[in-house]
Every structure is written in C-alpha cells, then in structure tokens.
Design a protein around this motif. Structure first.
Motif, mmCIF file in Angstrom:
data_model
loop_
_atom_site.group_PDB
_atom_site.id
_atom_site.type_symbol
_atom_site.label_atom_id
_atom_site.label_comp_id
_atom_site.label_asym_id
_atom_site.label_seq_id
_atom_site.Cartn_x
_atom_site.Cartn_y
_atom_site.Cartn_z
ATOM 1 N N GLY A 70 27.295 31.098 -38.224
ATOM 2 C CA GLY A 70 27.946 29.831 -37.231
ATOM 3 C C GLY A 70 27.525 30.253 -35.816
ATOM 4 N N LEU A 71 27.160 31.402 -35.473
ATOM 5 C CA LEU A 71 26.804 31.682 -33.732
ATOM 6 C C LEU A 71 25.945 30.745 -33.454
ATOM 7 N N GLY A 72 26.186 30.031 -32.217
ATOM 8 C CA GLY A 72 25.326 29.174 -31.617
ATOM 9 C C GLY A 72 25.018 27.751 -32.195
ATOM 10 N N LYS A 73 25.814 27.456 -33.343
ATOM 11 C CA LYS A 73 25.693 25.914 -34.109
ATOM 12 C C LYS A 73 25.905 24.916 -33.312
ATOM 13 N N GLU A 74 26.480 25.149 -32.081
ATOM 14 C CA GLU A 74 26.737 24.049 -31.134
ATOM 15 C C GLU A 74 25.578 23.510 -30.573
ATOM 16 N N ILE A 75 24.642 24.335 -30.521
ATOM 17 C CA ILE A 75 23.334 24.155 -29.986
ATOM 18 C C ILE A 75 22.581 23.093 -30.525
ATOM 19 N N TRP A 76 22.504 23.019 -32.009
ATOM 20 C CA TRP A 76 22.127 22.093 -32.971
ATOM 21 C C TRP A 76 22.726 20.807 -33.162
ATOM 22 N N ASN A 77 23.699 20.623 -32.478
ATOM 23 C CA ASN A 77 24.518 19.304 -32.928
ATOM 24 C C ASN A 77 23.924 18.119 -32.380
ATOM 25 N N GLY A 78 23.631 17.039 -33.202
ATOM 26 C CA GLY A 78 22.843 16.138 -32.745
ATOM 27 C C GLY A 78 21.278 16.155 -32.915
ATOM 28 N N ILE A 79 20.770 17.198 -33.364
ATOM 29 C CA ILE A 79 19.257 17.455 -33.680
ATOM 30 C C ILE A 79 19.038 17.357 -35.070
ATOM 31 N N ASP A 80 18.287 16.336 -35.485
ATOM 32 C CA ASP A 80 17.673 16.167 -36.828
ATOM 33 C C ASP A 80 16.521 17.507 -37.138
ATOM 34 N N ALA A 81 17.058 18.168 -38.307
ATOM 35 C CA ALA A 81 16.499 19.565 -38.638
ATOM 36 C C ALA A 81 14.780 18.950 -39.006
ATOM 37 N N GLN A 82 14.950 17.970 -39.642
ATOM 38 C CA GLN A 82 13.271 17.653 -40.180
ATOM 39 C C GLN A 82 12.584 17.291 -39.031
ATOM 40 N N GLU A 83 13.041 16.603 -37.914
ATOM 41 C CA GLU A 83 12.318 15.932 -36.680
ATOM 42 C C GLU A 83 11.982 17.144 -35.875
ATOM 43 N N TYR A 84 12.892 18.221 -35.780
ATOM 44 C CA TYR A 84 12.704 19.467 -34.942
ATOM 45 C C TYR A 84 11.540 20.286 -35.685
ATOM 46 N N VAL A 85 11.548 20.388 -37.028
ATOM 47 C CA VAL A 85 10.222 21.044 -37.600
ATOM 48 C C VAL A 85 9.384 20.558 -37.556
ATOM 49 N N ASN A 86 9.079 19.114 -37.589
ATOM 50 C CA ASN A 86 7.860 18.299 -37.542
ATOM 51 C C ASN A 86 7.264 18.577 -36.108
ATOM 52 N N GLU A 87 8.106 18.342 -35.219
ATOM 53 C CA GLU A 87 7.630 18.552 -33.734
ATOM 54 C C GLU A 87 7.245 20.091 -33.546
ATOM 55 N N GLU A 88 7.794 21.094 -33.986
ATOM 56 C CA GLU A 88 7.311 22.364 -33.923
ATOM 57 C C GLU A 88 5.978 22.586 -34.675
ATOM 58 N N ARG A 89 5.797 21.957 -36.016
ATOM 59 C CA ARG A 89 4.527 22.191 -36.406
ATOM 60 C C ARG A 89 3.382 21.507 -35.851
ATOM 61 N N ASP A 90 3.588 20.300 -35.285
ATOM 62 C CA ASP A 90 2.884 19.445 -34.492
ATOM 63 C C ASP A 90 2.268 20.475 -33.086
ATOM 64 N N SER A 91 3.165 21.231 -32.532
ATOM 65 C CA SER A 91 2.809 21.707 -31.340
ATOM 66 C C SER A 91 1.766 23.089 -31.790
ATOM 67 N N TRP A 92 1.779 23.498 -33.131
ATOM 68 C CA TRP A 92 1.158 24.553 -33.458
ATOM 69 C C TRP A 92 -0.634 24.267 -33.369
ATOM 70 N N ASN A 93 -0.576 22.871 -33.583
ATOM 71 C CA ASN A 93 -2.091 22.162 -33.840
ATOM 72 C C ASN A 93 -2.594 21.811 -32.421
ATOM 73 N N GLY A 94 -1.850 22.002 -31.418
ATOM 74 C CA GLY A 94 -2.247 21.691 -29.985
ATOM 75 C C GLY A 94 -2.077 20.329 -29.795
#
Length: 73
Positions: free
Chosen positions: A49-73
C-alpha cells in the motif's frame, strides 16, 4: 587469569597462518552477531500500500497501454 588472557596466551602458540584464520573466524562471528542484533527482521509485506495515493484516478490499463506505446517510439 581472565578468559581473554587465556585465549590470548593460547593464540600465541599458533602459527601465523592459524592466527590469521582465527582472526578471520572471529571477525565473521562478530559480524554475524552484530547483523542479528542490530537489524530487526523486516517483511516485504510492510511495503504493501505504500504510495497507493499516487495511482488514485489513473486507469491501470490505460497506463500500461501508454507505456507500451512509448516503447515503440
């Protein structure tokens, strides 16, 4: 004669190699004792639970998709 004095006297009869080995073994023993004495056992679960407040309001799947897109340039 104290125990320390007895051990010191006995160590003088050892060869140089044996004295070095004795010093190494005593150093290892002391380090182990100090590690046990001064480092309380911790659990990885304490971080739960440490730092869980950082992730409030962030959609997990959207975040993962954005990260994956950044890998491809």
């Amino acid at each position: 004669m104290s125990s320390y004095q007895e051990v010191l006297h006995q160590s003088q009869s050892l060869t140089s190699e044996e004295q070095i080995r004795l010093i190494e073994d005593l150093s290892r023993l002391i380090r182990q004792q100090m590690t046990i004495k001064y480092q309380p056992k911790r659990s990885i679960l304490e971080l739960r639970g440490l730092g869980k407040e950082i992730w409030n309001g962030i959609d997990a799947q959207e975040y993962v998709n954005e990260e994956r897109d950044s890998w491809n340039g």
